[in-house]
Design an enzyme around this catalytic site. Structure first.
Site, short mmCIF file in Angstrom:
data_model
loop_
_atom_site.label_atom_id
_atom_site.label_comp_id
_atom_site.label_asym_id
_atom_site.label_seq_id
_atom_site.Cartn_x
_atom_site.Cartn_y
_atom_site.Cartn_z
N PHE A 53 0.68 -1.17 -0.15
CA PHE A 53 0.36 -0.17 -0.41
C PHE A 53 0.56 1.32 0.24
O PHE A 53 1.93 1.00 0.64
CB PHE A 53 -0.93 0.05 0.93
CG PHE A 53 -1.88 -0.59 1.19
CD1 PHE A 53 -3.07 -0.67 0.72
CD2 PHE A 53 -1.71 -2.62 2.04
CE1 PHE A 53 -4.25 -1.43 -0.07
CE2 PHE A 53 -2.24 -3.42 1.87
CZ PHE A 53 -4.27 -2.85 1.02
N GLU A 54 0.50 2.25 -0.92
CA GLU A 54 2.38 3.53 -1.08
C GLU A 54 1.98 4.46 0.22
O GLU A 54 2.98 4.91 -0.19
CB GLU A 54 1.69 3.76 -2.15
CG GLU A 54 -0.14 4.35 -2.38
CD GLU A 54 -0.29 5.74 -3.73
OE1 GLU A 54 0.62 6.22 -4.35
OE2 GLU A 54 -1.01 5.36 -4.74
N ALA A 55 1.07 4.05 0.67
CA ALA A 55 0.78 4.96 2.51
C ALA A 55 2.51 4.31 2.95
O ALA A 55 3.09 4.88 3.85
CB ALA A 55 -0.03 5.34 3.31
N GLY A 56 3.29 3.13 2.35
CA GLY A 56 3.94 2.70 3.59
C GLY A 56 4.52 1.22 3.86
O GLY A 56 5.19 1.47 4.24
N ASN B 160 3.43 10.46 -6.88
CA ASN B 160 3.21 10.78 -5.21
C ASN B 160 4.57 10.35 -5.13
O ASN B 160 5.59 10.75 -4.13
CB ASN B 160 2.08 9.27 -5.24
CG ASN B 160 1.58 9.56 -5.03
OD1 ASN B 160 1.39 11.17 -4.29
ND2 ASN B 160 0.34 8.62 -4.00
#
Lengths: 265, 362
Positions: A53-56, B160
């Site tokens: 998940f790109e938030a980390g 991003n």
């Protein structure tokens, strides 16, 4: 026995998305149907599919239910690694993400995707969308890109208004090399009525599967550019009762995406 | 910077020549939209580096650091750990000609945009360097669509990763950073990065400029009174933004003892010297989520978004104006605002919905 009438278009997309994922891979997912597809794959044929998940986060356990977005706190539950955007995009840039799962507003025959604006021009867009988000980076550097799109003529276009997420560009063999990106590029395009791949030689979009009851001709009608048709073209598999149970009762239990309670762009 | 090197996007692009020429000029006349790396260095050097108590109310911090014309770096990610309490105070104080820098954000941008629509003499956004402005599951951002469609803001588009790593370059004290994305997309032609041929590998390689906000705004679950902060769940790009910014205002759900920080120094994600103000503020990210503390308040996102969408469709600002009058100017503090806008029972429910994500407080 499940018939096609029992399956809604979003369930068809999520199920097909699940089918194309191989086990023992890392999938970089976007919000919505990609998460559901990957969850379904984990519950069925690919238990060792792990998600970024790109938030980390990496390889979280989604025991609190489907994250509503890629930044949802639930997407970090029992992860093996939890940092920020730089960390997971750098894992990706380094070569550790097998699949990108992205969406968009328009796609062309070389798998270039637009999610920046539609109509008008860059400085005066008719409809401005949120922007690249992670998609541009995922399409560049995940090894294979899977796009989820609605099958409509206004979306499957000859030329996209703006290339937000790189595909094969103009189809020339060195397009991606000259672009400086690392992934091998478009792999599958999933819609509710057809599954597409890309021809190795020409890098053009190719029909692999179509919805039972449809025909390659009917699919071509919904696409504004000329499709290649795979010599092995066949009907899409439809989900079993158990698949539908998993999708509805174990993945998107509130119907956020499968029932489109909230409309996402 | 204009290098003369490009990928084959130049042969493929559908963007008009007129626009491409304009964007090319912007590359040629490149300037940082905020402090230059040298100016940011100067700001860091000028700070007193002792462990001093930096606690103050958000209002005071905003009055000290937020001025017209600054580059405001917004922390969090979409709806997660977004610095809404600080942003709310900025809207109340007013700030014009802002440059916003962020990777992905929702209500923080829309709150500023809404105020700009209601009263552009109080708040205005001049330009935005970003990857994404929207609400994810809740929908696209109506006010971005309005401002962009009416050419009311200048936009600089990255991925991003691109925006995150621009803050990282700022945090590293380097003027730019090479990346493996943007090349071959139209962003290569329209944003302010530059393609070069790598002197080592010979590969075409895209460079993005460092981003140093004048003021970074960050919300964390906990820190000590000096600004040493822990973050659980997604770090988003908060450590990078805090370290890249000339000044950082940090709100925190709770203040923990410095000895707790020293017990597990590996847990410190943001070190004190980069933080200028520490503002204790419970529910400082509402309606966003804070891992270990509370979950999203979907209802409010939907409520505010639908009001904005109605404005976009009808051009009628009355509801928006009433919202700001009642919930911004009709409240003295964030605590007053929260008390007015969210029922206490709802806050309890949001805490439950977090599901007790494990965090280490002491």
């Amino acid at each position: 026995m499940v018939t096609l009438a029992d399956v809604n278009p979003f369930e068809m997309i999520a199920f097909t998305g699940s089918r194309v994922l191989e086990d023992n891979t890392i999938v970089f997912v976007g919000t919505g149907l990609p998460i559901i597809a990957a969850m379904h794959a984990q519950m069925t044929h690919a238990p060792n599919v792990n998600l970024i998940f790109e938030a980390g986060s990496l390889a979280s356990i989604l025991e609190q239910g489907m994250p509503l977005s890629v930044g949802d706190t639930r997407a970090f539950r029992k992860a093996v690694f939890a940092k920020g955007l730089c960390a997971v995009f750098e894992l990706t840039q380094r070569g550790y993400a097998d699949y990108a799962f992205i969406g968009g507003a328009q796609i062309d025959m070389y798998g270039n995707v637009c999610s920046t604006y539609e109509g008008g021009d860059y400085l005066k867009p008719r409809v401005r969308f949120p922007g690249s988000g992670g998609a541009g980076a995922m399409a560049a550097n995940c090894e294979k890109t899977i796009a989820i799109m609605a099958l409509e003529k206004r979306r499957f276009v000859k030329k996209v208004d703006f290339i937000t997420s790189i595909g094969f560009g103009d189809g020339s063999p060195d397009y991606r090399l000259k672009a400086g990106v690392m992934g091998s590029g478009p792999y599958r395009v999933i819609t509710n009525q057809a599954l597409f791949g890309f021809d190795e030689k020409t890098r053009r979009m190719m029909l692999l599967e179509y919805l039972p009851g449809k025909s390659p001709e009917a699919i071509q009608e919904l696409v504004d550019f000329e499709l290649l048709i795979s010599p092995d073209v066949r009907e899409m598999a439809i989900p079993t009762e158990h698949d539908l149970f998993l999708l509805q009762k174990k993945c998107d239990t509130e119907g956020f995406f499968l029932k489109r309670k909230v409309v996402e762009q | 910077m204009e290098t003369g090197v490009n990928s084959k996007i130049v042969d493929v692009t559908q963007v008009s020549k007129e626009v491409l020429d304009k964007q090319k000029l912007r590359k040629q006349n490149f300037e940082y939209w905020g402090p230059t790396p040298r100016e940011a260095r100067k700001a860091a050097v000028a700070k007193k580096k002792g462990l001093t108590d930096k606690r103050m109310p958000i209002e005071q911090a905003v009055n000290m650091y937020v001025k017209d014309g600054i580059n405001l770096g917004i922390g969090g990610f979409v709806n997660t750990r977004v610095p809404t309490a600080i942003l709310w105070n900025i809207v109340k104080k007013g700030a014009k000609d802002l440059t916003l820098s962020l990777q992905s954000s929702s209500i923080c941008c829309e709150w500023l945009a809404g105020m700009m629509i209601v009263n552009p003499d109080h708040v205005s956004i001049k330009r935005v360097e970003l990857a994404w402005w929207g609400y994810e599951v809740i929908g696209i951002a109506p006010l971005l669509r309005y401002l962009a469609g009416n050419q009311m803001i200048e936009i600089d588009d990255y991925t991003n990763y691109g925006m995150s790593v621009r803050f990282k370059a700022g945090a590293m004290g380097i003027p730019f950073i090479p990346v493996r994305d943007h090349g071959g997309s139209d962003m290569e032609l329209v944003n302010r990065g530059a393609m070069i041929q790598c002197p080592f590998s010979g590969d075409n390689t895209y460079l993005v400029p460092a981003c140093h906000p004048d003021v970074g705004i960050i919300h964390v679950p906990m820190c000590d009174m000096y600004g040493n902060a822990r973050i659980f769940g997604a770090l988003c790009t908060c450590p990078e933004i805090a370290q890249a910014a000339a000044h950082t205002i940090m709100s925190t759900e709770t203040i923990i003892d410095n000895m707790a920080i020293r017990r597990y120094p590996n847990l410190t994600e943001i070190p004190y010297p980069v933080v200028d103000a520490v503002c204790e503020q419970q529910f400082g990210s509402w309606p966003g989520a804070v891992y270990g503390m509370y979950w999203f308040d979907m209802e409010h996102f939907l409520y505010f978004r639908s009001m904005c969408d109605e404005f976009r469709k009808t051009g009628n600002k009355d509801k928006l104006k009433a919202y700001y009058d009642e919930y911004f100017f009709g409240c003295d503090t964030w605590d007053d605002f929260i008390a007015k806008i969210v029922p206490h029972k709802k806050l309890i429910e949001l805490r439950k919905r977090d599901g007790q994500q494990p965090i280490i407080i002491s």
